[in-house]
Design an enzyme around this catalytic site. Sequence first.
Site, PDB file in Angstrom:
ATOM      1  N   GLY A  46      -8.774 -25.291  38.245  1.00  0.00           N
ATOM      2  CA  GLY A  46      -9.499 -24.253  37.526  1.00  0.00           C
ATOM      3  C   GLY A  46      -9.477 -24.547  36.037  1.00  0.00           C
ATOM      4  O   GLY A  46      -8.543 -25.181  35.538  1.00  0.00           O
ATOM      5  N   CYS A  91      -0.707 -24.506  34.560  1.00  0.00           N
ATOM      6  CA  CYS A  91      -1.866 -24.318  33.694  1.00  0.00           C
ATOM      7  C   CYS A  91      -2.093 -25.584  32.885  1.00  0.00           C
ATOM      8  O   CYS A  91      -1.145 -26.144  32.342  1.00  0.00           O
ATOM      9  CB  CYS A  91      -1.608 -23.129  32.763  1.00  0.00           C
ATOM     10  SG  CYS A  91      -2.965 -22.800  31.637  1.00  0.00           S
ATOM     11  N   HIS A 133      -6.341 -16.212  37.596  1.00  0.00           N
ATOM     12  CA  HIS A 133      -5.710 -16.982  36.509  1.00  0.00           C
ATOM     13  C   HIS A 133      -6.758 -17.338  35.438  1.00  0.00           C
ATOM     14  O   HIS A 133      -6.505 -17.187  34.243  1.00  0.00           O
ATOM     15  CB  HIS A 133      -5.070 -18.241  37.112  1.00  0.00           C
ATOM     16  CG  HIS A 133      -4.440 -19.181  36.120  1.00  0.00           C
ATOM     17  ND1 HIS A 133      -3.105 -19.525  36.166  1.00  0.00           N
ATOM     18  CD2 HIS A 133      -4.962 -19.872  35.066  1.00  0.00           C
ATOM     19  CE1 HIS A 133      -2.854 -20.367  35.175  1.00  0.00           C
ATOM     20  NE2 HIS A 133      -3.957 -20.604  34.494  1.00  0.00           N
TER      21      HIS A 133
HETATM   22 ZN    ZN Z   1      -4.555 -21.753  32.871  1.00  0.00          ZN
END
Ligand code: ZN
Length: 168
Positions: A46, A91, A133
């Site tokens: 993502g 992340c 997220h």
């Molecule tokens: Zn992230």
Amino acid sequence: MEKLDIVLYPEAGLREVCAPIPEMNDELDKLIDDMLYTMYDAPGIGLAAPQIAVQQRLIVVDISEKNDQPIALLNPEIVQSAGKISWEEGCLSMPGIYATINRPSDIVVRGMNRDGKTIEFEANDLLAVCIQHEIDHLNGKMFIDHLSGIKRTRALQQFRKQMDKKES
Ligand code: ZN
């Protein structure tokens, strides 16, 4: 396609609320391709526009193993959520940091697709985690903000230590 630079925490842009996108255009279409390319290359599942220093409400995700199910969403919103899931998240703007985050496991998402059409669909489990997220990024929120005080502090310390090591 162009590989974009991913900004790292604590870059100020990661703390901003991003602007809604009025309509789809060619420039955004190219940006979506570049974001997907950058995400696959990282590799990640993502990427949100503020992570490549674009303060607009745009995310891309693809949780498939073969990188063949890309989803691009403009102005995404969660219109329904239910259930509970704990997932170890990471992340691209905080490389090397992983933390188990609790979120709803089943969501209904609405947004504009790259054809400029409003779509609504259900997402579950990992896809639901990933979309939530990325939407958090559009609101200036990092995944570690979901952690309780001490766990959040520890994750931040770990990240800083790691970044210091890289610089020296
Ligand atoms: Zn992230």
